[in-house]
Design a protein around this motif. Structure first.
Motif, PDB file in Angstrom:
ATOM      1  N   GLU A 137      20.976  60.302 -21.714  1.00 15.32           N
ATOM      2  CA  GLU A 137      19.993  60.995 -20.867  1.00 15.32           C
ATOM      3  C   GLU A 137      20.625  61.342 -19.526  1.00 15.32           C
ATOM      4  O   GLU A 137      21.204  60.481 -18.851  1.00 15.32           O
ATOM      5  N   ALA A 138      20.524  62.603 -19.145  1.00 13.94           N
ATOM      6  CA  ALA A 138      21.028  63.068 -17.849  1.00 13.94           C
ATOM      7  C   ALA A 138      19.923  62.896 -16.814  1.00 13.94           C
ATOM      8  O   ALA A 138      18.797  63.356 -17.006  1.00 13.94           O
ATOM      9  N   LEU A 139      20.244  62.241 -15.718  1.00 14.73           N
ATOM     10  CA  LEU A 139      19.267  61.932 -14.674  1.00 14.73           C
ATOM     11  C   LEU A 139      19.719  62.539 -13.354  1.00 14.73           C
ATOM     12  O   LEU A 139      20.886  62.431 -12.957  1.00 14.73           O
ATOM     13  N   LEU A 140      18.783  63.157 -12.663  1.00 15.88           N
ATOM     14  CA  LEU A 140      19.075  63.854 -11.412  1.00 15.88           C
ATOM     15  C   LEU A 140      19.094  62.873 -10.249  1.00 15.88           C
ATOM     16  O   LEU A 140      18.210  62.021 -10.126  1.00 15.88           O
ATOM     17  N   ARG A 141      20.122  62.996  -9.381  1.00 18.81           N
ATOM     18  CA  ARG A 141      20.236  62.131  -8.208  1.00 18.81           C
ATOM     19  C   ARG A 141      20.542  62.981  -6.973  1.00 18.81           C
ATOM     20  O   ARG A 141      21.184  64.022  -7.056  1.00 18.81           O
ATOM     21  N   TRP A 142      20.053  62.481  -5.815  1.00 20.91           N
ATOM     22  CA  TRP A 142      20.277  63.194  -4.539  1.00 20.91           C
ATOM     23  C   TRP A 142      20.726  62.185  -3.492  1.00 20.91           C
ATOM     24  O   TRP A 142      19.999  61.268  -3.138  1.00 20.91           O
ATOM     25  N   GLU A 161      12.646  52.813 -24.022  1.00 21.56           N
ATOM     26  CA  GLU A 161      13.372  52.814 -22.746  1.00 21.56           C
ATOM     27  C   GLU A 161      12.897  51.666 -21.864  1.00 21.56           C
ATOM     28  O   GLU A 161      11.842  51.071 -22.106  1.00 21.56           O
ATOM     29  N   GLY A 162      13.707  51.344 -20.876  1.00 17.77           N
ATOM     30  CA  GLY A 162      13.314  50.320 -19.912  1.00 17.77           C
ATOM     31  C   GLY A 162      13.604  48.900 -20.323  1.00 17.77           C
ATOM     32  O   GLY A 162      12.989  47.965 -19.801  1.00 17.77           O
ATOM     33  N   ILE A 163      14.530  48.682 -21.272  1.00 16.51           N
ATOM     34  CA  ILE A 163      14.889  47.315 -21.681  1.00 16.51           C
ATOM     35  C   ILE A 163      15.765  46.704 -20.586  1.00 16.51           C
ATOM     36  O   ILE A 163      16.847  47.212 -20.305  1.00 16.51           O
ATOM     37  N   GLU A 164      15.289  45.613 -19.988  1.00 18.13           N
ATOM     38  CA  GLU A 164      15.999  45.052 -18.841  1.00 18.13           C
ATOM     39  C   GLU A 164      16.399  43.589 -19.019  1.00 18.13           C
ATOM     40  O   GLU A 164      17.209  43.067 -18.257  1.00 18.13           O
ATOM     41  N   THR A 165      15.837  42.898 -20.031  1.00 14.46           N
ATOM     42  CA  THR A 165      16.161  41.474 -20.212  1.00 14.46           C
ATOM     43  C   THR A 165      16.563  41.212 -21.656  1.00 14.46           C
ATOM     44  O   THR A 165      16.231  41.959 -22.576  1.00 14.46           O
ATOM     45  N   ALA A 166      17.272  40.098 -21.834  1.00 16.79           N
ATOM     46  CA  ALA A 166      17.705  39.704 -23.173  1.00 16.79           C
ATOM     47  C   ALA A 166      16.497  39.379 -24.050  1.00 16.79           C
ATOM     48  O   ALA A 166      16.511  39.626 -25.256  1.00 16.79           O
ATOM     49  N   ALA A 167      15.431  38.824 -23.442  1.00 16.79           N
ATOM     50  CA  ALA A 167      14.224  38.484 -24.202  1.00 16.79           C
ATOM     51  C   ALA A 167      13.567  39.749 -24.750  1.00 16.79           C
ATOM     52  O   ALA A 167      13.142  39.791 -25.905  1.00 16.79           O
ATOM     53  N   ILE A 172      17.790  52.599 -28.182  1.00 15.93           N
ATOM     54  CA  ILE A 172      17.368  51.666 -27.145  1.00 15.93           C
ATOM     55  C   ILE A 172      18.070  52.052 -25.853  1.00 15.93           C
ATOM     56  O   ILE A 172      19.282  52.295 -25.831  1.00 15.93           O
ATOM     57  N   GLN A 173      17.296  52.071 -24.775  1.00 21.01           N
ATOM     58  CA  GLN A 173      17.814  52.493 -23.476  1.00 21.01           C
ATOM     59  C   GLN A 173      17.332  51.501 -22.429  1.00 21.01           C
ATOM     60  O   GLN A 173      16.158  51.130 -22.409  1.00 21.01           O
ATOM     61  N   ALA A 175      23.051  49.517 -20.268  1.00 22.63           N
ATOM     62  CA  ALA A 175      23.879  50.359 -19.403  1.00 22.63           C
ATOM     63  C   ALA A 175      23.004  50.996 -18.345  1.00 22.63           C
ATOM     64  O   ALA A 175      21.919  51.496 -18.648  1.00 22.63           O
ATOM     65  N   LYS A 176      23.470  50.947 -17.108  1.00 25.21           N
ATOM     66  CA  LYS A 176      22.777  51.641 -16.024  1.00 25.21           C
ATOM     67  C   LYS A 176      23.260  53.089 -15.971  1.00 25.21           C
ATOM     68  O   LYS A 176      24.316  53.426 -16.526  1.00 25.21           O
ATOM     69  N   PRO A 177      22.503  53.959 -15.308  1.00 27.65           N
ATOM     70  CA  PRO A 177      22.985  55.334 -15.139  1.00 27.65           C
ATOM     71  C   PRO A 177      24.344  55.334 -14.451  1.00 27.65           C
ATOM     72  O   PRO A 177      24.571  54.564 -13.507  1.00 27.65           O
ATOM     73  N   MET A 178      25.229  56.184 -14.923  1.00 30.74           N
ATOM     74  CA  MET A 178      26.612  56.173 -14.430  1.00 30.74           C
ATOM     75  C   MET A 178      27.152  57.597 -14.344  1.00 30.74           C
ATOM     76  O   MET A 178      26.537  58.554 -14.809  1.00 30.74           O
TER      77      MET A 178
END
Length: 638
Positions: free
Chosen positions: A396-401, A571-577, A590-591, A596-599
């Motif tokens: 997923e491409a995410l816009l940043r400023w 989307e939004g998986i942030e913990t091992a649980a 799975i995102q 992986a964080k946006p990079m």
């Protein structure tokens, strides 16, 4: 009309005064020529008194008009004009008849004849705004004079009598014609005045008219409230149903708006879909009026056989006495701007703090435009992992400023502003093309996903043609591009957007429904939308390891999606649980930050080439075990 016609009677006070003085002098002169005949002197005194009466009537008329807003009795001044005109005619008739009777062969008779003929000649141009006055004037002065001329039996006087009789008849005719021309001109001027001050579609006051009224009231040191009313999403209604339906809707709204008003309230159409209400009510009553307007307008209405739901947003400002009209309007617009920002069918009352906030918004918009020109925007990429193979199959491409002074600006802050100003169209096109070009360097089985806004589907921005041109120019296979939409996107113009999505999908582009589960009618959209993927919102992910209800909903959603042949990404998986619980569901992607964080594009390439980074492999590896639910995999899903 009557007041204007009466005004014409008092339009030239100077000539009437001069005429009265002249006739008085003529009568005095006749008295001298006749050897000091007291009758002529008496007539002169009466004429002088009548002249003073007419002069006083004109002065009284001028004073009545000098006081703005004072009551004006047109009938009274018309009666005064009649007395003056008919009294003058009677005195001149008496003067000419007496001179011809007593002195038919003397110069005084010639003087009287000249005076009477001159008076008759001037009548038609004097009181033509009121034909009745003119006709009676002519009869009072002309009939006795004609009879007196004929009674002398002098051939010359008889000939003059015939001429005077003919003149009298012609005066009757010309008076009527001139009166009709006067009335016609006045009506034309009235119509022009109406056109200058009325909106032709709604028949409400127009911008010019209401601004003059507001300015006059504020100048008189009177406080008033202004309600700026704007139709929500009118452009979408206009584009969807056509301008004839749009005009009919505006007319219907104007009628509803007018029905909400009370005595002294003024409604105007300022232009387009914007209306203004000016009222002398206090602050609380003005707010109550605004609420009544919101309630009455915000209902389903039938327009040209179509059922259309229209709402309005309202900005309310109480303008204190002496405030400049431009400043009052600016405050009303600021309140309306805030109401629009807070959501549709909403009202906001102006406060000084709103001006500060508004100025900050304007400065932010300027920075946003400058950032686009300076190339301050960039894309970062967050990989989406296949839970069975552990590899990246979609990014997923995410816009940043990153602003030089403001620092990193959140998309939640600048995207709504870009959407509101329309800049999202340019920014969105840049994001799609930049993401597509980046994907060219990735393995062929890795696609790119880009979010699109509802504004990008508007009729003046052909998203389908833009995407086709980008794919043609870059050579990226359409199946590797996914466009993400949200349910809120469809609120704007669902039929048009769905048609565009069908064209994009027919082209080979995949469509994903983002933030699934946060809208009010998600399940209905699954049936009607031409989509390939649903992305489960992070609100489900965050509660998946602690809520039985969320688990049940996830089971139902995944089962339904599989039966419909739709791919599922969480989307939004942030913990091992959270990640561990997700292994129980049959997912295609799975995102989340734990994976992986946006990079940057460079960092992403390293991950894609190694399939999965070693520190993530252990987490993803847990998901490569056999799933509890069989997956009916679609051919296009890697």
């Amino acid at each position: 009309m009557n007041a204007q016609l009466v005004a014409a009677l008092y339009a030239t006070p100077g000539p009437i005064l001069i005429g009265s003085i002249t006739v008085t002098l003529v009568m005095l002169g006749a008295g001298l020529l006749a050897g000091h005949d007291p009758v002529f002197y008496g007539l002169a005194v009466l004429m002088a008194c009548l002249g003073l009466f007419r002069f006083a009537s004109h002065r009284l008329y001028e004073r009545a008009h000098a006081v703005a807003g004072a009551p004006f009795d047109a009938a009274r001044f018309e009666r005064l004009a009649m007395i003056g005109a008919w009294g003058t005619a009677a005195l001149i008739a008496g003067f000419s008849c007496y001179a011809l009777w007593r002195y038919p062969s003397q110069p005084v008779a010639v003087l009287a004849i000249a005076q009477s003929i001159g008076y008759l000649a001037g009548i038609s141009g004097r009181n033509t705004s009121r034909p009745l006055i003119t006709k009676i004037q002519v009869l009072i002065s002309g009939a006795p004079f004609t009879c007196a001329l004929a009674a002398t039996l002098e051939p010359a006087y008889v000939l003059i009598a015939l001429t005077v009789a003919l003149t009298t008849i012609l005066t009757f005719s010309s008076t009527q014609i001139i009166h009709e021309m006067f009335v016609s001109r006045h009506r034309t001027m009235e119509e022009l005045e109406i056109l200058a001050n009325r909106d032709t579609l709604t028949n409400l006051d127009n911008r010019r008219s209401i601004l003059l009224k507001i300015e006059n009231q504020l100048a008189r040191k009177q406080e008033m409230a202004l309600l700026s009313v704007d139709v929500d999403d009118f452009k979408s209604i206009n584009d969807t149903y056509g301008h004839d339906v749009g005009d009919a809707l505006l007319l219907s709204i104007s009628e509803t708006l007018a029905s909400c008003l009370g005595p002294g309230d003024i409604a105007a159409r300022m232009g387009g879909d914007e209306f203004m209400v000016a009222t002398s009510r206090g602050s609380a009553e003005a707010v109550e009026l605004a609420r009544r307007i919101l309630t009455r307008i915000g209902s389903q209405r039938r327009i040209k056989g179509r059922s259309i739901a229209a709402t309005v947003s309202v900005g309310v400002v109480v303008a204190e006495a002496g405030l400049a009209v431009e400043q009052a309007l600016k405050r009303a617009d600021i309140a309306l701007y805030k109401a629009k920002s807070d959501g549709r069918n909403h009202l906001v009352v102006y406060t000084p703090e709103l001006s500060v906030e508004h100025d900050e918004h304007l400065a932010f918009e300027v920075d946003l435009r400058d950032a686009m020109r300076a190339g301050q925007f960039q894309l970062v990429y967050q990989p989406i992992y296949n839970p069975r193979s552990g590899s990246v199959t979609l990014v997923e491409a995410l816009l940043r400023w990153d602003h030089p002074q403001r620092g990193v600006v959140s998309p939640a802050t600048f995207v709504p502003v870009a959407e509101r100003t329309g800049l999202i169209k340019v920014l969105g096109t840049w994001a799609i093309e930049t993401a597509v070009r980046a994907a060219l360097a990735w393995p062929r089985n890795v696609g790119v996903s880009v979010n699109v806004s509802a504004r990008q589907f508007e009729s003046d921005h052909d998203l389908v043609a833009i995407v086709a041109a980008i794919l043609r120019k870059t050579g990226l296979p359409p199946r590797r591009l996914t466009l993400e939409i949200t349910e809120s996107t469809l609120i704007e113009d669902a039929p048009h957007i769905i048609e565009s999505l069908k064209k994009l999908r027919a082209m080979g582009v995949r469509i994903a429904l983002d933030d699934f589960g946060t809208g009010y009618s998600s399940l209905s959209y699954l049936a009607k939308l031409p989509i390939d993927i649903i992305k489960i919102d992070k609100t489900f992910s965050h509660e998946i390891d602690s809520s039985v209800k969320v688990n049940a909903l996830m089971t139902a959603i995944t089962d339904l999606a599989h039966k419909l042949g739709l791919s599922i990404i969480v989307e939004g998986i942030e913990t091992a649980a959270q990640l561990a619980v997700m292994r129980r569901f049959s997912l295609h992607g799975i995102q989340g930050f734990i994976l992986a964080k946006p990079m940057s594009d460079e960092a992403l390439l390293a991950i894609i080439k190694d399939r999965v980074a070693s520190d993530r492999m252990s987490l993803v590896g847990d998901l490569t075990a056999p799933a509890a639910v069989a997956v009916r995999k679609r051919p296009e899903v890697a």
